[in-house]
Design an enzyme around this catalytic site. Sequence first.
Site, mmCIF file in Angstrom:
data_model
loop_
_atom_site.group_PDB
_atom_site.id
_atom_site.type_symbol
_atom_site.label_atom_id
_atom_site.label_comp_id
_atom_site.label_asym_id
_atom_site.label_seq_id
_atom_site.Cartn_x
_atom_site.Cartn_y
_atom_site.Cartn_z
ATOM 1 N N LYS A 68 5.612 -0.200 6.595
ATOM 2 C CA LYS A 68 5.374 -1.019 7.796
ATOM 3 C C LYS A 68 6.609 -1.838 8.164
ATOM 4 O O LYS A 68 7.055 -1.838 9.307
ATOM 5 C CB LYS A 68 4.184 -1.985 7.569
ATOM 6 N N ARG A 119 11.845 -1.625 -4.247
ATOM 7 C CA ARG A 119 12.202 -2.275 -2.980
ATOM 8 C C ARG A 119 13.092 -3.503 -3.171
ATOM 9 O O ARG A 119 12.868 -4.296 -4.071
ATOM 10 C CB ARG A 119 10.897 -2.697 -2.271
ATOM 11 N N ARG A 127 -5.539 -8.190 8.258
ATOM 12 C CA ARG A 127 -5.824 -7.576 6.972
ATOM 13 C C ARG A 127 -7.296 -7.679 6.601
ATOM 14 O O ARG A 127 -7.683 -7.199 5.526
ATOM 15 C CB ARG A 127 -5.009 -8.278 5.894
ATOM 16 N N ARG A 140 11.192 -9.308 -4.273
ATOM 17 C CA ARG A 140 10.050 -10.203 -4.148
ATOM 18 C C ARG A 140 9.379 -10.459 -5.487
ATOM 19 O O ARG A 140 9.269 -9.557 -6.304
ATOM 20 C CB ARG A 140 9.035 -9.604 -3.166
ATOM 21 N N ARG A 148 -2.845 -5.520 -5.274
ATOM 22 C CA ARG A 148 -2.577 -5.469 -3.836
ATOM 23 C C ARG A 148 -3.169 -4.210 -3.206
ATOM 24 O O ARG A 148 -3.694 -4.246 -2.094
ATOM 25 C CB ARG A 148 -1.080 -5.580 -3.591
HETATM 26 P P1 ADP Z 1 3.019 -5.711 1.609
HETATM 27 O O1 ADP Z 1 3.095 -5.085 2.959
HETATM 28 O O2 ADP Z 1 4.016 -5.203 0.649
HETATM 29 O O3 ADP Z 1 1.629 -5.735 1.045
HETATM 30 P P2 ADP Z 1 3.313 -8.388 2.789
HETATM 31 O O4 ADP Z 1 4.682 -8.918 2.835
HETATM 32 O O5 ADP Z 1 2.673 -7.928 4.059
HETATM 33 O O6 ADP Z 1 3.327 -7.269 1.687
HETATM 34 O O7 ADP Z 1 2.337 -9.481 2.153
HETATM 35 C C1 ADP Z 1 2.633 -10.117 0.920
HETATM 36 C C2 ADP Z 1 1.470 -11.024 0.529
HETATM 37 O O8 ADP Z 1 1.303 -12.051 1.510
HETATM 38 C C3 ADP Z 1 0.109 -10.342 0.440
HETATM 39 O O9 ADP Z 1 -0.110 -9.743 -0.820
HETATM 40 C C4 ADP Z 1 -0.833 -11.527 0.691
HETATM 41 O O10 ADP Z 1 -0.966 -12.352 -0.454
HETATM 42 C C5 ADP Z 1 -0.069 -12.328 1.728
HETATM 43 N N1 ADP Z 1 -0.406 -11.916 3.111
HETATM 44 C C6 ADP Z 1 0.443 -11.365 4.033
HETATM 45 N N2 ADP Z 1 -0.206 -11.121 5.191
HETATM 46 C C7 ADP Z 1 -1.493 -11.533 5.001
HETATM 47 C C8 ADP Z 1 -2.653 -11.517 5.818
HETATM 48 N N3 ADP Z 1 -2.641 -11.044 7.081
HETATM 49 N N4 ADP Z 1 -3.805 -12.021 5.295
HETATM 50 C C9 ADP Z 1 -3.847 -12.516 4.038
HETATM 51 N N5 ADP Z 1 -2.790 -12.538 3.208
HETATM 52 C C10 ADP Z 1 -1.616 -12.050 3.681
HETATM 53 P P1 ADP Z 2 5.532 -2.201 3.615
HETATM 54 O O1 ADP Z 2 6.120 -3.174 4.606
HETATM 55 O O2 ADP Z 2 4.490 -1.314 4.232
HETATM 56 O O3 ADP Z 2 5.026 -2.871 2.373
HETATM 57 P P2 ADP Z 2 8.312 -1.259 3.294
HETATM 58 O O4 ADP Z 2 8.705 -0.894 4.677
HETATM 59 O O5 ADP Z 2 8.857 -2.519 2.739
HETATM 60 O O6 ADP Z 2 6.698 -1.226 3.153
HETATM 61 O O7 ADP Z 2 8.702 -0.040 2.337
HETATM 62 C C1 ADP Z 2 8.538 -0.111 0.927
HETATM 63 C C2 ADP Z 2 9.752 0.516 0.235
HETATM 64 O O8 ADP Z 2 9.745 1.923 0.443
HETATM 65 C C3 ADP Z 2 11.098 0.007 0.767
HETATM 66 O O9 ADP Z 2 11.990 -0.117 -0.327
HETATM 67 C C4 ADP Z 2 11.546 1.094 1.745
HETATM 68 O O10 ADP Z 2 12.971 1.200 1.784
HETATM 69 C C5 ADP Z 2 10.907 2.361 1.165
HETATM 70 N N1 ADP Z 2 10.396 3.262 2.214
HETATM 71 C C6 ADP Z 2 9.881 2.927 3.431
HETATM 72 N N2 ADP Z 2 9.491 4.030 4.125
HETATM 73 C C7 ADP Z 2 9.748 5.094 3.304
HETATM 74 C C8 ADP Z 2 9.571 6.515 3.464
HETATM 75 N N3 ADP Z 2 9.031 7.050 4.572
HETATM 76 N N4 ADP Z 2 9.962 7.298 2.435
HETATM 77 C C9 ADP Z 2 10.502 6.757 1.300
HETATM 78 N N5 ADP Z 2 10.693 5.434 1.097
HETATM 79 C C10 ADP Z 2 10.324 4.597 2.090
#
Ligand code: ADP
Ligand code: ADP
Length: 217
Positions: A13, A127, A88, A161, A172
């Site tokens: 994302k 990541r 979410r 992170r 998660r």
């Molecule tokens: P990822 O896409 O890797 O799961 P995010 O950066 O979107 O991570 O979110 C990291 C953390 O922040 C989540 O595990 C949660 O604790 C919190 N968080 C982010 N967005 C939301 C949301 N919309 N509602 C509740 N918690 C959230």
């Molecule tokens: P999200 O925001 O959904 O948690 P990220 O965009 O941060 O996910 O992606 C998670 C990790 O995977 C990052 O290190 C990114 O560089 C890698 N990544 C993202 N998209 C792809 C893909 N299509 N194939 C392989 N690795 C990816």
Amino acid sequence: MNLILLGPPGAGKGTQAQRLQQARGLVQLSTGDMLRAAVAAGSEIGKRADAVMKRGELVSDEIVVGIIEDRIGQPDCAKGFILDGFPRTTAQAEALDAMLARKGMKLDAVIEMVVDDAQMVDRITGRYTCAKCGAGYHDTNKRPKKSGVCDVCGGTQFTRRADDKAETVKARLDAYHRQTAPLLPYYRARGVLQQVDGMAEIDQVSAQIDKLLDRLK
Ligand code: ADP
Ligand code: ADP
Ligand code: ZN
């Protein structure tokens, strides 16, 4: 154009939202980034969110809805935004519908990034991001062109992170399936749900998104 990117942690994302921000001038709204900024700043919200995030659980709806409501009302969002990590829960989706209706805005598409859960652990533990500009990288899937130097800003400091550990990933992913996956039928019923194959290479995922957005215009 107003979009939501939906998918489990690691689905890509943030990667695609950053790209859409550059390519189409849409504003990336990442609740995760905003919450991490609040934690780093030591604000009241940050203090409430910190431990919850470290456990891999969701922060309260009240907190994130408040953050998004403030942000969406700012003038730069009028040209279009990409929600990355919000909503979410069903309660967040309903609050979003209500706030968009009040502001006379609408959602153009909700894009589900369909991925294989088993591979998300590797995506998340590999990541890292540029400390200066926030550009995202991966130990094997997306390395900077020049080792140790950010492609975007030339920065040489990178961060990982606190919650990107194998132990937290499972919590998660569970939270995603229990609390966020119900949004798929919610948006399907409203006729806005679209899907892309999130297991394809990064550029190919971008191409799939471009294709569906061009079709919407
Ligand atoms: P990822 O896409 O890797 O799961 P995010 O950066 O979107 O991570 O979110 C990291 C953390 O922040 C989540 O595990 C949660 O604790 C919190 N968080 C982010 N967005 C939301 C949301 N919309 N509602 C509740 N918690 C959230
Ligand atoms: P999200 O925001 O959904 O948690 P990220 O965009 O941060 O996910 O992606 C998670 C990790 O995977 C990052 O290190 C990114 O560089 C890698 N990544 C993202 N998209 C792809 C893909 N299509 N194939 C392989 N690795 C990816
Ligand atoms: Zn950078």
